[in-house]
Design a protein around this motif. Structure first.
Motif, short mmCIF file in Angstrom:
data_model
loop_
_atom_site.label_atom_id
_atom_site.label_comp_id
_atom_site.label_asym_id
_atom_site.label_seq_id
_atom_site.Cartn_x
_atom_site.Cartn_y
_atom_site.Cartn_z
N MET A 127 68.19 54.03 -47.98
CA MET A 127 66.86 54.29 -47.52
C MET A 127 66.06 55.41 -48.49
N ALA A 128 65.21 55.05 -49.32
CA ALA A 128 64.43 56.03 -50.22
C ALA A 128 63.10 56.03 -50.06
N ARG A 129 62.68 57.02 -50.56
CA ARG A 129 61.17 57.46 -50.69
C ARG A 129 60.83 57.17 -52.11
N GLU A 130 59.46 57.13 -52.56
CA GLU A 130 59.06 56.93 -53.82
C GLU A 130 59.87 57.31 -54.84
N GLN A 131 59.72 58.53 -55.29
CA GLN A 131 60.42 59.09 -56.56
C GLN A 131 61.65 59.77 -56.05
N ASP A 132 62.39 59.17 -55.18
CA ASP A 132 63.77 60.01 -54.96
C ASP A 132 64.59 59.96 -55.87
N PRO A 133 64.95 61.13 -56.69
CA PRO A 133 65.57 61.30 -57.83
C PRO A 133 67.14 60.73 -57.55
N LEU A 152 65.49 46.64 -53.17
CA LEU A 152 64.61 46.21 -52.31
C LEU A 152 63.30 46.91 -52.08
N SER A 153 62.32 46.06 -51.87
CA SER A 153 60.73 46.60 -51.41
C SER A 153 60.87 46.85 -50.17
N ARG A 154 59.87 47.63 -49.56
CA ARG A 154 59.58 47.89 -48.18
C ARG A 154 59.58 46.63 -47.39
N GLY A 155 58.86 45.65 -47.78
CA GLY A 155 58.71 44.17 -47.39
C GLY A 155 60.13 43.46 -47.36
N GLU A 156 60.76 43.94 -48.18
CA GLU A 156 62.13 42.90 -48.21
C GLU A 156 63.07 43.69 -47.20
N GLY A 167 59.70 53.74 -41.26
CA GLY A 167 58.98 55.06 -41.35
C GLY A 167 58.45 55.22 -42.67
N PRO A 168 59.06 56.59 -43.12
CA PRO A 168 58.43 56.78 -44.54
C PRO A 168 59.18 56.41 -45.72
N VAL A 169 60.29 55.34 -45.34
CA VAL A 169 60.88 54.67 -46.34
C VAL A 169 60.35 53.49 -47.09
N THR A 170 60.17 53.71 -48.57
CA THR A 170 59.20 52.85 -49.10
C THR A 170 60.21 51.84 -49.96
N TRP A 171 61.50 52.07 -50.17
CA TRP A 171 62.09 51.13 -51.11
C TRP A 171 63.58 51.62 -50.65
N GLY A 172 64.57 50.49 -51.10
CA GLY A 172 66.05 50.75 -50.95
C GLY A 172 67.00 50.13 -51.97
N ILE A 173 68.20 50.41 -52.07
CA ILE A 173 69.16 49.86 -52.62
C ILE A 173 70.22 49.49 -51.56
N VAL A 279 72.25 55.23 -45.53
CA VAL A 279 71.96 56.74 -45.80
C VAL A 279 70.56 56.91 -45.96
N ASP A 280 70.29 57.80 -45.67
CA ASP A 280 68.97 58.34 -45.66
C ASP A 280 69.01 59.88 -46.03
N PHE A 281 68.98 60.17 -47.56
CA PHE A 281 69.41 61.55 -47.91
C PHE A 281 68.10 62.21 -47.78
N GLY A 282 66.82 61.60 -47.59
CA GLY A 282 65.57 62.36 -47.54
C GLY A 282 65.53 62.92 -46.02
#
Ligand SMILES: Cc1cc2nc3c(=O)[nH]c(=O)nc-3n(C[C@H](O)[C@H](O)[C@H](O)COP(=O)(O)OP(=O)(O)OC[C@H]3O[C@@H](n4cnc5c(N)ncnc54)[C@H](O)[C@@H]3O)c2cc1C
Length: 416
Positions: A127-133, A152-156, A167-173, A279-282
């Motif tokens: 679970m990632a935020r926008e520019q999560d390195p 995957l996009s937020r919608g997907e 929540g604040p998650v905007t995209w994912g792998i 995983v949500d490292f954020g």
């Protein structure tokens, strides 16, 4: 046969005289039940690193003993929990992605050989935020190495996992081939397989070695001594206790809490298949689905306070439970107020940079130190064991990444 292999066997046969702590005459066969007290290799510690090292050494034809003071995958060991995540994404770090992929093949091989379920292919969702390195770099590494994954996009995300409030998650792998390993069961299966192939399993506390040069034998606390050509200390969070001067400040065990929440009756949305490992490292937190009906697992991935693996109390704190419950209620609304049904307190054995420690002892030429799993070592057990066995065989220096030289005497952390 390589020259190092010849030397290895010759030393074993000669009883390895040298700078050992125990003289040849002190060697007893009591704890060995009459078996030979001299081995090509003795592995001290039957956690995931020691178990797989013994497995590989035995596979390469060596006589091996594996000794543990509390037993393989015991409740104090870092490998003693119920489950562990196996993921392929490691940011830009190809080394661990490659090791993870290779290790999963060996875990599956072990599962087939042992006839036990050791892996649940639940998939892993980042679970990632926008520019999560870390996630951005993981995406590039997975693509470069040809590891199957989806961006995957937020919608997907929302369409696929309706039981998650992102929540604040905007995209994912999503890594479909990754998932969860059965930890304690896996370690015990690995030791059992090594034993089935001839390795000798022993219970006993090995005393710290001392001196310089070649070690001839290690002593157990009960007076038994075991000689070998090579000794591998794979003692996880105990390494700083055994080698205080060398590792006292290079490996620092921290207390970590793990929570299992009860899912609603008859609700399959949190079981593997419907729910991935995530995983949500954020938010420095991760979790696993309700695997084998143990409960929905949640664990913060922040360093806890310093911890003693022998004497530390393993009761979770009320604050820890409340924080986990708050996150679960927010991210997985159907689990709001879910009861705690099980818990674990374990320890990370952190190195200063989060990389493993695999190297020879600087003063004892035939002694290896293997540890520093740093909260992410379990999945890599098969690759670590293979690497250690290969360096013992070929005598080449270890890579700088895992060497003692790169481990600072400082208690700071790198998150992996
Ligand atoms: C809560 C938690 C969650 C984790 N999650 C993950 C995850 O999801 N994925 C992942 O890949 N990794 C994870 N890890 C990390 C991973 O579990 C560890 O890195 C790994 O298990 C370390 O294994 P080890 O063999 O080095 O140590 P251990 O498993 O601790 O084994 C060391 C062994 O040495 C024995 N020993 C010690 N001293 C002596 C002595 N003097 N004589 C004889 N025996 C001795 C001990 O009894 C013990 O069995 C997690 C760790 C924790 C604590």
């Amino acid at each position: 046969m390589t020259s190092s292999r010849r030397e290895f066997l010759a030393t074993a046969a000669a009883g390895a005289v040298g700078a050992g702590v125990v003289s040849r005459s002190a060697v007893s066969r009591g704890a060995l039940g009459g078996a030979a007290a001299t081995f090509d290799a003795v592995v001290i510690g039957a956690g995931v690193f020691g178990a797989w090292t013994a497995w590989h050494l035995r596979r390469s034809g060596r006589s091996v003993a594996i000794v543990d003071e509390y037993g393989a995958g015991n409740s104090r060991a870092s490998s003693g929990g119920e489950t562990r995540v196996i993921r392929m994404g490691y940011g830009a770090d190809e080394w661990y992605t490659r090791w993870s992929r290779h290790s999963l093949e060996l875990w599956k091989e072990l599962a087939a050989a042992s006839g036990q379920r050791l892996f649940h292919a639940a998939g892993v969702l980042w679970m990632a935020r926008e520019q999560d390195p870390l996630t951005v770099d993981s995406l590039a590494t997975l693509a470069r190495l040809g590891v199957r994954h989806e961006k995957l996009s937020r919608g997907e995300l929302e369409t696929r996992w309706r039981q998650i409030e992102f929540g604040p998650v905007t995209w994912g792998i999503y890594e479909p081939d990754s998932g969860a390993l059965m930890a304690r069961r896996g370690v015990q299966a690995c030791v059992a397989e090594a034993a089935r192939e001839g390795a000798v399993k022993l219970t006993g506390a090995v005393l710290p070695p001392s001196g310089k040069g070649r070690l001839s034998a290690v002593a157990l606390r009960d007076g038994t001594a075991i000689s070998a050509a090579t000794f591998v200390f794979a003692c996880g969070p105990w390494l700083p206790k055994l080698f205080p001067e060398l590792l006292g400040e290079r490996i620092f065990p921290t207390r970590q809490e793990v929570f299992y929440f009860g899912v609603p009756p008859g609700d399959a949305r949190f079981a593997p298949g419907a729910m991935p490992v995530w995983v949500d490292f954020g938010e420095q937190i991760y979790g696993l689905p309700d695997i084998e009906s143990r409960g929905f697992k949640v664990a913060p991935d922040r360093h806890g306070p310093p911890f003693d693996p022998d004497t530390g109390e393993r009761l979770v704190t009320a604050q820890g439970v409340a924080a986990a419950q708050e996150f679960v209620g927010r991210r997985f609304p159907a689990l709001k107020g879910a009861p705690l049904v099980a818990s674990e307190v374990c320890q990370y054995e952190n190195s200063s940079n989060g990389d493993f420690l695999i190297d020879r002892h600087p003063d004892l030429e035939n002694v290896w130190l293997v540890g520093g799993g740093s909260g992410h070592g379990f999945k890599h057990g098969p690759a670590v064991g293979e690497y250690v066995a290969a360096r013992i065989e070929d005598g080449k220096p270890v890579d700088a990444k895992v060497s003692l030289a790169t481990k600072q005497k400082a208690q700071k952390r790198t998150v992996y």
